[in-house]
Write an enzyme that holds these catalytic residues in place. Structure first.
Site, PDB file in Angstrom:
ATOM      1  N   HIS A  72      -2.108   4.383   6.434  1.00 10.41           N
ATOM      2  CA  HIS A  72      -3.081   3.286   6.479  1.00 10.41           C
ATOM      3  C   HIS A  72      -2.680   2.193   7.454  1.00 10.41           C
ATOM      4  CE1 HIS A  72      -0.058   1.583   3.803  1.00 10.41           C
ATOM      5  NE2 HIS A  72      -0.654   0.408   3.857  1.00 10.41           N
TER       6      HIS A  72
ATOM      7  N   GLY B 188       0.832  -1.196   0.000  1.00 15.53           N
ATOM      8  CA  GLY B 188       0.000   0.000   0.000  1.00 15.53           C
ATOM      9  C   GLY B 188       0.868   1.247   0.000  1.00 15.53           C
ATOM     10  N   CYS B 189       0.332   2.333   0.507  1.00 17.40           N
ATOM     11  CA  CYS B 189       1.071   3.600   0.549  1.00 17.40           C
ATOM     12  C   CYS B 189       2.431   3.391   1.201  1.00 17.40           C
ATOM     13  CB  CYS B 189       0.259   4.633   1.325  1.00 17.40           C
ATOM     14  SG  CYS B 189       1.123   6.201   1.557  1.00 17.40           S
ATOM     15  N   PHE B 190       3.478   3.768   0.498  1.00 15.25           N
ATOM     16  CA  PHE B 190       4.827   3.485   0.996  1.00 15.25           C
ATOM     17  C   PHE B 190       5.224   4.302   2.208  1.00 15.25           C
ATOM     18  CE2 PHE B 190       6.547   5.739  -3.122  1.00 15.25           C
ATOM     19  CZ  PHE B 190       6.063   6.970  -2.719  1.00 15.25           C
ATOM     20  N   TRP B 191       4.522   5.384   2.513  1.00 14.89           N
ATOM     21  CA  TRP B 191       4.848   6.180   3.706  1.00 14.89           C
ATOM     22  C   TRP B 191       4.733   5.321   4.958  1.00 14.89           C
ATOM     23  CZ3 TRP B 191       1.101  10.816   2.622  1.00 14.89           C
ATOM     24  CH2 TRP B 191       1.579  11.562   1.532  1.00 14.89           C
TER      25      TRP B 191
END
Length: 158
Positions: free
Chosen positions: A154, A10-13
């Site tokens: 997330h 998912g979102c790499f952050w």
């Protein structure tokens, strides 16, 4: 000895922030893996036209953490049964994947996912593929949640 693996969840952050907290992880870098466009921008990746996955390049000390333990950390935090989606983020760039550079890691990853499948009623859709390419994301994405405490994520980091 330091080893590397590329993980998408998912979102790499959030994935980067999660992995940076793991003892034995030496370094991380966010970027775009296994796409069809050379050095894509974030905006291009978000269109879905590049085929790239938001991915974290992980260097870890395998004397302090095994690949299986590293995978366990990631898969305790994401849903491997959702295709092209994690949390509220939807798109091919948010697919889950494990991209290896050492051919020996393929069997380890496949065995891990096979064992993990017993914990899920839906089929696991995480891809396990050799790394074809990886392009570092723009600087503002690197360690984003460290630079922006309270930013979107997330993954539960508390």
């Amino acid at each position: 000895m330091n080893k590397t693996i590329y993980l998408a969840g998912g979102c790499f952050w959030g994935v980067q922030a999660l992995l940076d907290r793991v003892p034995g992880v030496v370094a991380t870098e966010v970027g775009y893996a296994n796409g069809t466009v050379v050095n894509p921008s974030y905006e291009e990746v978000c269109t879905g036209a590049t085929g790239a996955a938001e991915t974290v390049f992980v260097t870890y000390d395998d004397e302090k953490i095994t690949l299986v333990s590293l995978l366990r950390v990631l898969f305790d935090a994401i849903d491997p049964t959702t295709l092209n989606k994690q949390g509220p983020d939807i798109g091919t760039q948010y697919r889950s994947g494990i991209y290896y550079v050492d051919e020996k890691d393929k069997a380890i990853c496949e065995e891990f996912l096979s064992r993990l499948q017993h914990a899920w009623s839906a089929p696991i859709v995480t891809e396990v593929l050799p790394l074809h390419n990886f392009y570092a994301a723009e600087e503002y994405h690197q360690k984003y949640l460290k630079k922006n405490p309270g930013g979107y994520c997330h993954i539960r980091l508390d």
